[in-house]
Motif scaffolding. Structure first.
Motif, mmCIF file in Angstrom:
data_model
loop_
_atom_site.group_PDB
_atom_site.id
_atom_site.type_symbol
_atom_site.label_atom_id
_atom_site.label_comp_id
_atom_site.label_asym_id
_atom_site.label_seq_id
_atom_site.Cartn_x
_atom_site.Cartn_y
_atom_site.Cartn_z
ATOM 1 N N ASP A 64 -9.089 -19.872 -42.106
ATOM 2 C CA ASP A 64 -8.493 -20.941 -42.776
ATOM 3 C C ASP A 64 -9.565 -21.205 -43.958
ATOM 4 O OD1 ASP A 64 -10.862 -21.932 -41.591
ATOM 5 O OD2 ASP A 64 -9.630 -22.882 -39.849
ATOM 6 N N ASN A 65 -9.413 -22.231 -44.489
ATOM 7 C CA ASN A 65 -10.230 -22.681 -45.832
ATOM 8 C C ASN A 65 -11.428 -23.545 -45.355
ATOM 9 O OD1 ASN A 65 -8.679 -21.891 -48.549
ATOM 10 N ND2 ASN A 65 -6.998 -22.541 -46.980
ATOM 11 N N ASP A 66 -11.856 -23.385 -44.084
ATOM 12 C CA ASP A 66 -13.195 -24.067 -43.796
ATOM 13 C C ASP A 66 -14.395 -23.418 -44.509
ATOM 14 O OD1 ASP A 66 -15.437 -25.056 -42.357
ATOM 15 O OD2 ASP A 66 -14.115 -25.606 -40.916
ATOM 16 N N SER A 67 -15.230 -24.145 -44.970
ATOM 17 C CA SER A 67 -16.565 -23.758 -45.810
ATOM 18 C C SER A 67 -17.243 -23.137 -44.686
ATOM 19 C CB SER A 67 -17.230 -25.026 -46.319
ATOM 20 O OG SER A 67 -17.480 -25.932 -45.296
ATOM 21 N N ALA A 68 -17.240 -23.047 -43.612
ATOM 22 C CA ALA A 68 -18.069 -22.269 -42.579
ATOM 23 C C ALA A 68 -17.603 -20.664 -42.695
ATOM 24 C CB ALA A 68 -17.895 -22.734 -41.130
ATOM 25 N N PHE A 69 -16.436 -20.468 -43.143
ATOM 26 C CA PHE A 69 -16.085 -19.064 -43.367
ATOM 27 C C PHE A 69 -15.782 -18.659 -44.706
ATOM 28 C CE2 PHE A 69 -13.007 -20.735 -39.422
ATOM 29 C CZ PHE A 69 -14.080 -20.241 -38.614
ATOM 30 N N MET A 70 -15.270 -19.670 -45.709
ATOM 31 C CA MET A 70 -15.156 -19.087 -46.989
ATOM 32 C C MET A 70 -16.565 -19.448 -47.707
ATOM 33 S SD MET A 70 -12.609 -17.725 -46.491
ATOM 34 C CE MET A 70 -12.450 -17.021 -48.255
ATOM 35 N N VAL A 103 -21.819 -17.614 -37.743
ATOM 36 C CA VAL A 103 -20.426 -17.205 -37.739
ATOM 37 C C VAL A 103 -20.635 -15.577 -37.965
ATOM 38 C CG1 VAL A 103 -18.273 -17.201 -39.195
ATOM 39 C CG2 VAL A 103 -19.602 -19.175 -38.851
ATOM 40 N N VAL A 104 -21.475 -15.194 -38.815
ATOM 41 C CA VAL A 104 -21.539 -13.658 -38.938
ATOM 42 C C VAL A 104 -22.178 -12.921 -37.587
ATOM 43 C CG1 VAL A 104 -23.082 -11.910 -39.892
ATOM 44 C CG2 VAL A 104 -22.055 -14.032 -41.464
ATOM 45 N N GLU A 105 -23.076 -13.853 -36.775
ATOM 46 C CA GLU A 105 -23.544 -13.487 -35.658
ATOM 47 C C GLU A 105 -22.501 -13.163 -34.720
ATOM 48 O OE1 GLU A 105 -26.852 -15.042 -32.519
ATOM 49 O OE2 GLU A 105 -27.338 -15.158 -34.283
ATOM 50 N N ALA A 106 -21.481 -14.289 -34.640
ATOM 51 C CA ALA A 106 -20.541 -14.384 -33.864
ATOM 52 C C ALA A 106 -19.336 -13.113 -34.151
ATOM 53 C CB ALA A 106 -19.700 -15.439 -33.875
ATOM 54 N N LEU A 107 -19.201 -12.716 -35.227
ATOM 55 C CA LEU A 107 -18.419 -11.527 -35.842
ATOM 56 C C LEU A 107 -19.048 -10.378 -35.355
ATOM 57 C CD1 LEU A 107 -17.408 -12.892 -39.478
ATOM 58 C CD2 LEU A 107 -16.033 -13.086 -37.392
ATOM 59 N N GLU A 108 -20.265 -10.341 -35.505
ATOM 60 C CA GLU A 108 -20.871 -8.970 -34.996
ATOM 61 C C GLU A 108 -20.742 -8.755 -33.516
ATOM 62 O OE1 GLU A 108 -24.864 -9.587 -36.327
ATOM 63 O OE2 GLU A 108 -24.655 -8.604 -38.203
ATOM 64 N N ARG A 109 -20.804 -9.843 -32.731
ATOM 65 C CA ARG A 109 -20.625 -9.565 -31.426
ATOM 66 C C ARG A 109 -19.039 -9.576 -30.924
ATOM 67 N NH1 ARG A 109 -22.262 -9.993 -26.576
ATOM 68 N NH2 ARG A 109 -21.214 -11.132 -24.865
ATOM 69 N N ALA A 110 -18.279 -9.987 -31.974
ATOM 70 C CA ALA A 110 -16.688 -9.804 -31.713
ATOM 71 C C ALA A 110 -16.250 -8.360 -31.861
ATOM 72 C CB ALA A 110 -15.722 -10.612 -32.639
ATOM 73 N N VAL A 137 -23.198 -23.354 -32.009
ATOM 74 C CA VAL A 137 -24.289 -24.583 -31.879
ATOM 75 C C VAL A 137 -24.008 -25.529 -32.869
ATOM 76 C CG1 VAL A 137 -26.458 -25.565 -31.186
ATOM 77 C CG2 VAL A 137 -25.736 -23.079 -30.225
ATOM 78 N N VAL A 138 -24.342 -24.908 -34.288
ATOM 79 C CA VAL A 138 -24.136 -25.734 -35.586
ATOM 80 C C VAL A 138 -23.025 -24.946 -36.340
ATOM 81 C CG1 VAL A 138 -26.303 -26.840 -35.352
ATOM 82 C CG2 VAL A 138 -26.362 -24.709 -36.374
ATOM 83 N N ARG A 139 -22.650 -25.756 -37.390
ATOM 84 C CA ARG A 139 -21.811 -24.869 -38.232
ATOM 85 C C ARG A 139 -22.670 -24.290 -39.138
ATOM 86 N NH1 ARG A 139 -16.670 -26.572 -39.476
ATOM 87 N NH2 ARG A 139 -17.147 -26.774 -41.676
ATOM 88 N N GLU A 140 -22.820 -22.993 -39.115
ATOM 89 C CA GLU A 140 -23.689 -22.362 -40.096
ATOM 90 C C GLU A 140 -23.195 -20.899 -40.196
ATOM 91 O OE1 GLU A 140 -27.572 -21.976 -39.208
ATOM 92 O OE2 GLU A 140 -28.274 -24.078 -39.405
ATOM 93 N N VAL A 160 -18.199 -13.793 -46.318
ATOM 94 C CA VAL A 160 -17.397 -12.799 -47.086
ATOM 95 C C VAL A 160 -18.113 -11.585 -47.631
ATOM 96 C CG1 VAL A 160 -16.048 -12.505 -49.341
ATOM 97 C CG2 VAL A 160 -15.864 -14.746 -47.927
ATOM 98 N N SER A 161 -19.290 -11.810 -47.791
ATOM 99 C CA SER A 161 -20.140 -10.780 -48.272
ATOM 100 C C SER A 161 -20.552 -9.764 -47.218
ATOM 101 C CB SER A 161 -21.760 -11.056 -48.637
ATOM 102 O OG SER A 161 -21.336 -11.660 -49.959
ATOM 103 N N TRP A 162 -20.467 -10.323 -45.788
ATOM 104 C CA TRP A 162 -20.733 -9.449 -44.563
ATOM 105 C C TRP A 162 -19.628 -8.868 -44.451
ATOM 106 C CZ3 TRP A 162 -18.043 -9.048 -39.940
ATOM 107 C CH2 TRP A 162 -18.738 -8.524 -39.208
ATOM 108 N N CYS A 163 -18.378 -9.274 -44.551
ATOM 109 C CA CYS A 163 -17.161 -8.560 -44.297
ATOM 110 C C CYS A 163 -16.728 -7.215 -45.193
ATOM 111 C CB CYS A 163 -15.960 -9.692 -44.124
ATOM 112 S SG CYS A 163 -15.785 -10.982 -42.948
#
Length: 330
Positions: free
Chosen positions: A55-61, A34-41, A27-30, A66-69
């Motif tokens: 990629d180098n998007d700030s939503a990922f890096m 992203v972490v919630e989507a990764l947990e569902r994945a 819904v928004v770039r937060e 990174v701490s969750w991963c």
């Protein structure tokens, strides 16, 4: 949570070995989403996720993702800066899956995000289990020519079953899921979600949805229509509508407006005059007022005058012919 003015984006994850694809609406770039989507994945992928290449998007890096991963023993790598081909697998699926399903319109709001999630939930099963795709086997260069050879087309499900490093328990689970699926029912669910999205494409959140014709609910009738639907080029509800301006375009006053009757008299007397000839005559009314920068305006004026003169000529000819026809009939 206010999402007004924030467009929904899609997080796409692709397994390189099999092509298995999972998509999630954000819904928004937060980073938290992203972490919630990764947990569902992790729950949706048939096998454990061991590494992620962003990629180098700030939503990922960022510290959150990174701490969750790292806390879940997921290796993190990222593409090189300004090297978009490093994410070729994801970019290909963005075009072949996301754009084909959703189109190029923009969506806002929680309701649109729920519909997108419903669409992706049906699409993941239909695509991963029933849609075969090509996978590159090898490529080599001969001079200036690049020769590519592909493996036989297969679905991600079929590639997973023959993968030597995949545990037999995961393969057994995939076979059980496959036996419960109906591709026609999944496609009907996808069409229904696309129809709902068609009411919200390019619409602001909170505004009433547009009216779109409902999708056939009878699976048998829906399956019969699939045979000829591709020939007719059915317009999906998600396709972007052509922009129609609602407000009239105001006409700006022109400095040539007072001289239009004079220009029309000149053209009526000498229709062969060009825009440069008319501007040279206008320089004397008064001197120095007009220059070469009005040539395009004069050309448009000449075009309108000639179109009007041609219509008058045609209408007068039609009147003459009708009078002659009536006299002959008498």
């Amino acid at each position: 949570m206010s999402v007004s003015g924030a467009f929904i984006q899609t997080l796409t994850m692709v397994d390189i070995a099999t092509g298995w694809t999972e998509c999630f609406p954000l819904v928004v770039r937060e980073a938290a989403l992203v972490v919630e989507a990764l947990e569902r994945a992790q729950n949706l992928f048939p096998w454990p996720v061991r590494g992620l290449d962003f990629d180098n998007d700030s939503a990922f890096m960022n510290d959150t993702v990174v701490s969750w991963c790292r806390s879940h023993d997921v290796e993190v790598t990222r593409s090189r800066a300004y090297k978009k081909n490093d994410q070729a697998f994801v970019e290909q699926k963005n075009g072949a899956i996301v754009r084909r399903l959703v189109g190029y319109g923009r969506f806002e709001g929680i309701d649109a995000a729920r519909t997108l999630a419903r669409l992706f939930a049906a699409a993941r099963l239909h695509i991963n289990f029933f849609q075969p795709s090509f996978k590159l086997k090898e490529k080599h260069r001969e001079g200036a020519k690049v020769i590519k050879r592909y493996l036989p087309p297969a679905t991600p499900y079929e590639r997973a079953l023959v993968h030597p490093r995949l545990n037999e328990a995961f393969k057994r689970r995939l076979r059980e899921i496959y036996r419960t699926l109906d591709p026609v029912a999944l496609l009907a669910q996808m069409r229904d979600a696309q129809n709902e999205l068609g009411k919200r494409v390019d619409q602001r959140a909170g505004k009433p949805a547009m009216t779109v014709a409902p999708v056939q609910s009878d699976l048998a009738a829906f399956a019969r229509e699939l045979g000829d639907g591709w020939k007719q080029g059915v317009q999906r509800g998600i396709h972007r509508r052509r922009y129609v301006r609602r407000k009239p375009v105001p006409r700006r006053p022109s400095m040539l407006d007072p001289y239009i009757p004079t220009i029309e008299e000149w053209l009526a007397t000498a229709p062969h005059l060009s825009a440069v000839d008319l501007l040279s005559r206008l320089e004397a009314h008064p001197p120095g007022r007009f220059g070469g920068h009005q040539r395009r305006t004069v050309q448009r004026l000449m075009k309108n005058w000639r179109s009007k003169a041609a219509r008058q000529l045609i209408s007068s000819t039609e009147i003459t012919l009708s009078v002659q026809a009536s006299s002959l009939s008498i």
